[in-house]
Enzyme design. Structure first.
Site, PDB file in Angstrom:
ATOM      1  N   PHE A 125       0.937  -1.280  -0.021  1.00  0.00           N
ATOM      2  CA  PHE A 125       0.006  -0.091   0.073  1.00  0.00           C
ATOM      3  C   PHE A 125       0.952   1.305  -0.046  1.00  0.00           C
ATOM      4  CE2 PHE A 125      -1.817   3.251   2.666  1.00  0.00           C
ATOM      5  CZ  PHE A 125      -2.731   3.415   2.171  1.00  0.00           C
ATOM      6  N   HIS A 353      15.538  -7.072  32.385  1.00  0.00           N
ATOM      7  CA  HIS A 353      16.458  -7.836  31.961  1.00  0.00           C
ATOM      8  C   HIS A 353      17.881  -7.528  32.398  1.00  0.00           C
ATOM      9  CE1 HIS A 353      13.260  -9.786  29.832  1.00  0.00           C
ATOM     10  NE2 HIS A 353      14.046 -10.894  29.501  1.00  0.00           N
ATOM     11  N   GLU A 378       1.213   4.130   9.869  1.00  0.00           N
ATOM     12  CA  GLU A 378      -0.255   4.192   9.838  1.00  0.00           C
ATOM     13  C   GLU A 378      -0.680   5.296  10.355  1.00  0.00           C
ATOM     14  OE1 GLU A 378      -2.495   0.651   9.799  1.00  0.00           O
ATOM     15  OE2 GLU A 378      -0.701  -0.633   8.928  1.00  0.00           O
TER      16      GLU A 378
HETATM   17  C1  FAD Z   1       9.155   1.235   8.612  1.00  0.00           C
HETATM   18  C2  FAD Z   1       8.112   2.322   7.815  1.00  0.00           C
HETATM   19  C3  FAD Z   1       7.056   1.678   7.062  1.00  0.00           C
HETATM   20  C4  FAD Z   1       6.080   2.262   6.415  1.00  0.00           C
HETATM   21  N1  FAD Z   1       5.122   1.644   5.580  1.00  0.00           N
HETATM   22  C5  FAD Z   1       4.393   2.585   4.872  1.00  0.00           C
HETATM   23  C6  FAD Z   1       3.391   1.883   3.758  1.00  0.00           C
HETATM   24  O1  FAD Z   1       3.492   0.802   3.744  1.00  0.00           O
HETATM   25  N2  FAD Z   1       2.766   2.826   3.036  1.00  0.00           N
HETATM   26  C7  FAD Z   1       2.765   4.074   3.449  1.00  0.00           C
HETATM   27  O2  FAD Z   1       2.222   4.832   2.585  1.00  0.00           O
HETATM   28  N3  FAD Z   1       3.599   4.654   4.014  1.00  0.00           N
HETATM   29  C8  FAD Z   1       4.192   3.855   4.789  1.00  0.00           C
HETATM   30  N4  FAD Z   1       5.153   4.657   6.048  1.00  0.00           N
HETATM   31  C9  FAD Z   1       5.186   5.970   6.039  1.00  0.00           C
HETATM   32  C10 FAD Z   1       4.558   6.378   7.551  1.00  0.00           C
HETATM   33  O3  FAD Z   1       3.179   6.383   7.532  1.00  0.00           O
HETATM   34  C11 FAD Z   1       4.862   7.996   7.673  1.00  0.00           C
HETATM   35  O4  FAD Z   1       6.254   7.865   7.977  1.00  0.00           O
HETATM   36  C12 FAD Z   1       3.894   8.544   8.649  1.00  0.00           C
HETATM   37  O5  FAD Z   1       2.739   8.805   8.375  1.00  0.00           O
HETATM   38  C13 FAD Z   1       4.636   9.831   9.154  1.00  0.00           C
HETATM   39  O6  FAD Z   1       4.896  10.782   8.152  1.00  0.00           O
HETATM   40  P1  FAD Z   1       6.370  11.413   7.994  1.00  0.00           P
HETATM   41  O7  FAD Z   1       7.306  10.418   8.215  1.00  0.00           O
HETATM   42  O8  FAD Z   1       6.154  12.125   6.666  1.00  0.00           O
HETATM   43  O9  FAD Z   1       6.323  12.482   8.861  1.00  0.00           O
HETATM   44  P2  FAD Z   1       5.808  14.076   9.028  1.00  0.00           P
HETATM   45  O10 FAD Z   1       4.237  13.971   8.518  1.00  0.00           O
HETATM   46  O11 FAD Z   1       6.840  14.916   8.426  1.00  0.00           O
HETATM   47  O12 FAD Z   1       5.669  14.382  10.616  1.00  0.00           O
HETATM   48  C14 FAD Z   1       7.058  14.930  11.281  1.00  0.00           C
HETATM   49  C15 FAD Z   1       6.534  14.966  12.731  1.00  0.00           C
HETATM   50  O13 FAD Z   1       5.469  15.977  12.904  1.00  0.00           O
HETATM   51  C16 FAD Z   1       4.216  15.893  13.528  1.00  0.00           C
HETATM   52  N5  FAD Z   1       3.204  16.330  12.731  1.00  0.00           N
HETATM   53  C17 FAD Z   1       3.080  16.371  11.546  1.00  0.00           C
HETATM   54  N6  FAD Z   1       1.754  16.967  11.254  1.00  0.00           N
HETATM   55  C18 FAD Z   1       1.441  17.469  12.496  1.00  0.00           C
HETATM   56  C19 FAD Z   1       0.195  18.022  12.917  1.00  0.00           C
HETATM   57  N7  FAD Z   1      -0.801  18.565  12.102  1.00  0.00           N
HETATM   58  N8  FAD Z   1      -0.047  18.294  14.185  1.00  0.00           N
HETATM   59  C20 FAD Z   1       0.747  17.606  15.124  1.00  0.00           C
HETATM   60  N9  FAD Z   1       1.818  17.120  14.829  1.00  0.00           N
HETATM   61  C21 FAD Z   1       2.090  16.814  13.438  1.00  0.00           C
HETATM   62  C22 FAD Z   1       4.322  14.169  13.360  1.00  0.00           C
HETATM   63  O14 FAD Z   1       3.208  13.411  14.259  1.00  0.00           O
HETATM   64  C23 FAD Z   1       5.661  13.758  13.491  1.00  0.00           C
HETATM   65  O15 FAD Z   1       6.076  13.795  14.796  1.00  0.00           O
HETATM   66  C24 FAD Z   1       6.122   3.737   6.416  1.00  0.00           C
HETATM   67  C25 FAD Z   1       6.999   4.469   7.461  1.00  0.00           C
HETATM   68  C26 FAD Z   1       8.157   3.637   8.023  1.00  0.00           C
HETATM   69  C27 FAD Z   1       9.293   4.460   8.711  1.00  0.00           C
END
Ligand code: FAD
Length: 397
Positions: A125, A353, A378
């Site tokens: 996805f 541990h 997610e």
């Molecule tokens: C191992 C792994 C597997 C993943 N698998 C998938 C997958 O299969 N498919 C997929 O589509 N995505 C996947 N992801 C992506 C994941 O869902 C996103 O990394 C996540 O939703 C956060 O987005 P970002 O990394 O861009 O962080 P950002 O959105 O840039 O956020 C950075 C920080 O700002 C905070 N923040 C942002 N907006 C707000 C707000 N309005 N109010 C308060 N705080 C805010 C966030 O909570 C976070 O702490 C995966 C990520 C990882 C690391």
């Protein structure tokens, strides 16, 4: 809100079968998988042949027909043994098969859902992009209309199963100005489609058995048969899948907590200091109690949410607005609490541990690294809190 809940004999038998499978087949390979950072192809194949990649999918579409409750049982049991296997089956099932089951046409179900549920193909996805994470409606991968066909161009990142998947449910912008309200469409994209390739795969802190891949789309031509749901309605497809994913992710967190508790109990009863097993010290007992209390509470939360989703059925058109709001709030609550409780529980279990908990290759050390991501993917827990608080402000408790 129905509170009473009991597992059926089928669900109890399913749990026993999954537990035995996970301990026998997965347990022995996890440490090496983690160290080598390899996708566990052989055990995934065995899980596929057991039907574990189609647990909530009705039998008429090739699944086991055990609903969301059965699916959470699978993830809870997998989570006890290995978070990577749980994430692989979770990305495929919650985020791959759910959109097909809920929004696929009869032909799409035949072509994509059946093979996925029978374990003949693996799904992924793909919503996240370099510029669109939490702001997931701001998708910039372009889906340019060419008659009734579309041409997809852009870069997606962080796709679990992205390197191995046969088909990806991928979100792209049919209209950049409209964003999530009419501007995002879900597509089914097969591996090998010209212009579609896998880019870099990330090195990660944990979940070493999973791939986290970049997907590159260079003028990829797709037809109307590849559109999942309606043009412009892809954001709701994605959010509906995430409601399912968040509950199953909580089930995997529950499994991780249970394993940490078992390990902390065993260790504390066998480790002697000051002439006593450390389980005799109140400081250790209170840690065990805190983990145990959260495990107890989380079981109810997870299976209540899963059973509620089962009661709603698999046709989103039949859901009322209230059904949708309740489901979205409950899945956000459960995901947020589960991931934070699991992180705390595993941290405390590691503390019990002592130095051994910090040594590379121990199950508790791996669990600590694996658990952290559940507060991020997610939807980060900040976003879950936004979902819950907005709903509270709009509707009250
Ligand atoms: C191992 C792994 C597997 C993943 N698998 C998938 C997958 O299969 N498919 C997929 O589509 N995505 C996947 N992801 C992506 C994941 O869902 C996103 O990394 C996540 O939703 C956060 O987005 P970002 O990394 O861009 O962080 P950002 O959105 O840039 O956020 C950075 C920080 O700002 C905070 N923040 C942002 N907006 C707000 C707000 N309005 N109010 C308060 N705080 C805010 C966030 O909570 C976070 O702490 C995966 C990520 C990882 C690391």
């Amino acid at each position: 809100m129905p509170i009473e809940f009991e597992f059926t004999p089928d669900q109890v038998a399913f749990r026993a079968a999954v537990r035995s499978f996970a301990q026998r087949e997965i347990g022995p390979i996890v440490a090496e998988m983690d160290e080598r950072e390899e996708f566990p192809t052989a055990t995934v194949r065995r899980m596929q042949s057991e039907g574990y990649f189609g647990v909530p999918v009705p039998e008429e579409f090739g699944g086991l027909g055990l609903g969301k409750v059965g699916y959470c049982i699978l993830l809870e049991e997998m989570g006890q043994v290995d978070a990577s296997h749980a994430a692989i089956v979770g990305a495929h099932t919650s985020l791959g098969t759910t959109p097909l089951l809920y929004y696929g046409t009869a032909e799409q179900k035949r072509r994509w859902l059946g093979p996925a549920a029978r374990g003949e193909s693996l799904l992924a996805f793909s919503l996240t992009e370099p510029g669109s994470g939490s702001d997931s409606g701001a998708v910039h991968t372009v889906a340019e209309a060419k008659g009734e066909r579309f041409e997809l161009t852009g870069t997606k990142i962080y796709v679990t199963n992205g390197r191995e998947a046969d088909t990806v449910v991928l979100l792209a912008a049919n209209d950049l100005k409209l964003g999530p309200n009419g501007g995002v469409t879900a597509f089914l994209l097969d591996r090998g489609t010209p212009g579609f390739s896998v880019g870099r795969c990330e090195k990660k802190m944990g979940l070493h058995g999973t791939s986290t891949a970049e997907l590159i789309l260079d003028h990829v031509d797709v037809g109307p048969e590849n559109i999942l749901g309606e043009v412009g309605k892809g954001f709701i497809v994605a959010m509906t899948a995430l409601d399912v994913g968040r509950v199953s992710l909580a089930a995997a967190s529950l499994g991780g907590m249970e394993a940490a508790l078992d390990s902390a109990l065993e260790f504390s009863k066998n480790r002697t200091q000051f002439g006593l097993p450390i389980s005799e010290f109140e400081a250790i007992q209170f840690k065990l109690a805190d983990i145990g209390m959260h495990v107890h509470a989380l079981r109810y939360l997870v299976y209540h949410a899963a059973a509620s989703q089962d009661r709603l059925g698999n046709d989103p058109k039949a859901w009322s607005r209230l059904d949708r709001m309740n489901k979205t709030r409950e899945s956000a609550v459960v995901k947020c609490l589960a991931s934070e409780w699991a992180a705390d529980a595993i941290d405390e279990a590691l503390q019990i541990h002592g130095g051994l908990g910090y040594i590379r290759g121990t199950p508790i050390e791996r669990a600590y690294r694996d658990a952290r991501i559940s507060e991020i993917f997610e939807g980060t827990n900040e976003i879950q809190r936004l979902v819950v608080s907005r709903d509270l402000i709009a509707r009250g408790r």
